[in-house]
Write a protein that holds these residues in place. Structure first.
Motif, mmCIF file in Angstrom:
data_model
loop_
_atom_site.group_PDB
_atom_site.id
_atom_site.type_symbol
_atom_site.label_atom_id
_atom_site.label_comp_id
_atom_site.label_asym_id
_atom_site.label_seq_id
_atom_site.Cartn_x
_atom_site.Cartn_y
_atom_site.Cartn_z
ATOM 1 N N ILE A 5 0.816 -7.951 -20.793
ATOM 2 C CA ILE A 5 1.448 -6.636 -20.893
ATOM 3 C C ILE A 5 2.764 -6.694 -20.144
ATOM 4 C CG2 ILE A 5 1.280 -4.198 -20.264
ATOM 5 C CD1 ILE A 5 -1.752 -4.462 -20.643
ATOM 6 N N LYS A 6 3.839 -6.476 -20.868
ATOM 7 C CA LYS A 6 5.167 -6.521 -20.258
ATOM 8 C C LYS A 6 5.457 -5.179 -19.607
ATOM 9 C CE LYS A 6 7.738 -10.213 -21.964
ATOM 10 N NZ LYS A 6 7.986 -11.109 -20.845
ATOM 11 N N LYS A 7 5.878 -5.249 -18.340
ATOM 12 C CA LYS A 7 6.188 -4.031 -17.601
ATOM 13 C C LYS A 7 7.637 -4.064 -17.156
ATOM 14 C CE LYS A 7 1.708 -3.911 -15.351
ATOM 15 N NZ LYS A 7 1.345 -5.085 -16.109
ATOM 16 N N VAL A 8 8.255 -2.903 -17.193
ATOM 17 C CA VAL A 8 9.610 -2.788 -16.671
ATOM 18 C C VAL A 8 9.602 -1.707 -15.597
ATOM 19 C CG1 VAL A 8 10.345 -1.142 -18.459
ATOM 20 C CG2 VAL A 8 12.063 -2.506 -17.260
ATOM 21 N N GLY A 40 15.244 3.920 -4.492
ATOM 22 C CA GLY A 40 15.084 2.530 -4.090
ATOM 23 C C GLY A 40 13.900 2.372 -3.149
ATOM 24 N N GLU A 41 13.721 3.349 -2.253
ATOM 25 C CA GLU A 41 12.614 3.291 -1.296
ATOM 26 C C GLU A 41 11.274 3.291 -2.019
ATOM 27 O OE1 GLU A 41 15.146 5.440 -1.162
ATOM 28 O OE2 GLU A 41 15.883 5.676 0.877
ATOM 29 N N GLU A 42 11.145 4.166 -3.021
ATOM 30 C CA GLU A 42 9.895 4.247 -3.779
ATOM 31 C C GLU A 42 9.607 2.905 -4.469
ATOM 32 O OE1 GLU A 42 7.996 6.703 -7.562
ATOM 33 O OE2 GLU A 42 9.836 7.486 -6.656
ATOM 34 N N ALA A 43 10.642 2.288 -5.015
ATOM 35 C CA ALA A 43 10.483 0.999 -5.694
ATOM 36 C C ALA A 43 10.075 -0.096 -4.709
ATOM 37 C CB ALA A 43 11.784 0.623 -6.401
ATOM 38 N N LEU A 44 10.713 -0.123 -3.541
ATOM 39 C CA LEU A 44 10.376 -1.132 -2.529
ATOM 40 C C LEU A 44 8.933 -0.950 -2.053
ATOM 41 C CD1 LEU A 44 13.723 -1.098 -0.518
ATOM 42 C CD2 LEU A 44 12.864 -2.996 -1.925
ATOM 43 N N ASP A 45 8.513 0.312 -1.886
ATOM 44 C CA ASP A 45 7.121 0.593 -1.488
ATOM 45 C C ASP A 45 6.160 0.053 -2.533
ATOM 46 O OD1 ASP A 45 7.955 1.863 0.797
ATOM 47 O OD2 ASP A 45 7.628 3.895 0.037
ATOM 48 N N TYR A 46 6.474 0.312 -3.793
ATOM 49 C CA TYR A 46 5.618 -0.145 -4.887
ATOM 50 C C TYR A 46 5.518 -1.675 -4.873
ATOM 51 C CZ TYR A 46 3.671 -0.925 -9.524
ATOM 52 O OH TYR A 46 2.866 -1.334 -10.560
ATOM 53 N N LEU A 47 6.662 -2.341 -4.772
ATOM 54 C CA LEU A 47 6.674 -3.806 -4.785
ATOM 55 C C LEU A 47 5.928 -4.381 -3.578
ATOM 56 C CD1 LEU A 47 10.369 -4.343 -5.939
ATOM 57 C CD2 LEU A 47 8.315 -4.766 -7.313
ATOM 58 N N SER A 48 6.105 -3.751 -2.412
ATOM 59 C CA SER A 48 5.412 -4.217 -1.205
ATOM 60 C C SER A 48 3.903 -4.093 -1.377
ATOM 61 C CB SER A 48 5.808 -3.377 0.020
ATOM 62 O OG SER A 48 7.168 -3.518 0.269
ATOM 63 N N LYS A 49 3.499 -2.952 -1.916
ATOM 64 C CA LYS A 49 2.073 -2.669 -2.081
ATOM 65 C C LYS A 49 1.413 -3.636 -3.071
ATOM 66 C CE LYS A 49 0.366 1.432 -3.601
ATOM 67 N NZ LYS A 49 0.498 2.872 -3.635
ATOM 68 N N HIS A 50 2.154 -4.041 -4.096
ATOM 69 C CA HIS A 50 1.554 -4.845 -5.170
ATOM 70 C C HIS A 50 2.057 -6.290 -5.224
ATOM 71 C CE1 HIS A 50 -0.296 -1.223 -6.637
ATOM 72 N NE2 HIS A 50 0.873 -0.627 -6.688
ATOM 73 N N MET A 51 2.722 -6.743 -4.153
ATOM 74 C CA MET A 51 3.344 -8.065 -4.229
ATOM 75 C C MET A 51 2.361 -9.207 -4.517
ATOM 76 S SD MET A 51 4.489 -9.228 -0.457
ATOM 77 C CE MET A 51 5.066 -7.766 0.319
ATOM 78 N N ASN A 52 1.098 -9.010 -4.204
ATOM 79 C CA ASN A 52 0.120 -10.071 -4.468
ATOM 80 C C ASN A 52 -0.726 -9.807 -5.709
ATOM 81 O OD1 ASN A 52 0.900 -11.558 -2.157
ATOM 82 N ND2 ASN A 52 -0.226 -10.094 -0.902
ATOM 83 N N ASP A 54 -0.166 -9.738 -9.528
ATOM 84 C CA ASP A 54 0.724 -9.983 -10.669
ATOM 85 C C ASP A 54 0.594 -8.952 -11.779
ATOM 86 O OD1 ASP A 54 1.788 -12.106 -9.413
ATOM 87 O OD2 ASP A 54 0.982 -13.638 -10.757
ATOM 88 N N ASP A 55 -0.625 -8.428 -11.956
ATOM 89 C CA ASP A 55 -0.830 -7.456 -13.041
ATOM 90 C C ASP A 55 -0.095 -6.143 -12.802
ATOM 91 O OD1 ASP A 55 -2.281 -9.101 -14.643
ATOM 92 O OD2 ASP A 55 -4.226 -8.413 -13.907
ATOM 93 N N LYS A 56 0.247 -5.871 -11.562
ATOM 94 C CA LYS A 56 0.934 -4.608 -11.245
ATOM 95 C C LYS A 56 2.448 -4.781 -11.138
ATOM 96 C CE LYS A 56 -2.632 -1.804 -9.738
ATOM 97 N NZ LYS A 56 -3.357 -1.301 -10.848
ATOM 98 N N LEU A 57 2.891 -6.021 -11.020
ATOM 99 C CA LEU A 57 4.328 -6.254 -10.832
ATOM 100 C C LEU A 57 5.081 -6.142 -12.149
ATOM 101 C CD1 LEU A 57 4.378 -9.288 -8.377
ATOM 102 C CD2 LEU A 57 4.931 -6.903 -7.862
ATOM 103 N N PRO A 58 6.305 -5.617 -12.078
ATOM 104 C CA PRO A 58 7.108 -5.549 -13.309
ATOM 105 C C PRO A 58 7.616 -6.937 -13.690
ATOM 106 C CG PRO A 58 8.402 -4.794 -11.426
ATOM 107 C CD PRO A 58 7.007 -5.062 -10.922
ATOM 108 N N ASN A 59 7.865 -7.136 -14.985
ATOM 109 C CA ASN A 59 8.474 -8.381 -15.452
ATOM 110 C C ASN A 59 9.990 -8.269 -15.348
ATOM 111 O OD1 ASN A 59 6.083 -7.571 -17.427
ATOM 112 N ND2 ASN A 59 6.012 -9.761 -17.039
#
Length: 130
Positions: A5-8, A40-52, A54-59
């Protein structure tokens, strides 16, 4: 293992731009899921939370340059602190409604930015990124 599933991730503080661009992304059929972040803060929080996870990270990350509090370039300053495992999986294209020459130069000079796109997005330009 990353799913097919491709995520943006779309990062923009402007609700109208978010609506228009998410509609264009949906119509392009290039991504099955859109992660919308209004700062930007919301995006960084999301990436930090899901960095491990892969299914949650955007492509792919579509990042607006002009935002209050943290603009696109400030986001990239924080983004580069993530591991290369994450940043290699999530290339960034910057969005601008004004294609200002200074912004263009800064975007092109940034190693994480693969392209600078004019708002609103065009499905053709999006397809060329993938």
């Amino acid at each position: 293992m990353q799913s097919d599933i491709k995520k943006v991730m779309l990062i923009d503080d402007n609700e109208i731009d978010l609506k228009i661009n998410s509609k264009l992304i949906s119509l392009s059929n290039l991504f099955q899921e859109i992660i919308i972040c209004q700062s930007g803060e919301e995006a960084l929080d999301y990436l930090s939370k899901h960095m491990n996870d892969d299914d949650k990270l955007p492509n792919f990350i579509l990042l607006d340059i002009q935002m209050p509090e943290m603009d696109g370039f400030e986001f990239l300053e924080q983004y580069k602190k993530f591991s290369t495992t994450l940043t290699d999986k999530c290339p960034v294209a910057m969005l601008s409604s004004t294609l200002d020459f200074g912004d263009t130069q800064r975007a092109e000079a940034n190693p994480y930015v693969i392209k600078l796109l004019k708002k609103p997005l065009s499905p053709k330009e999006l397809a060329e990124l993938l």
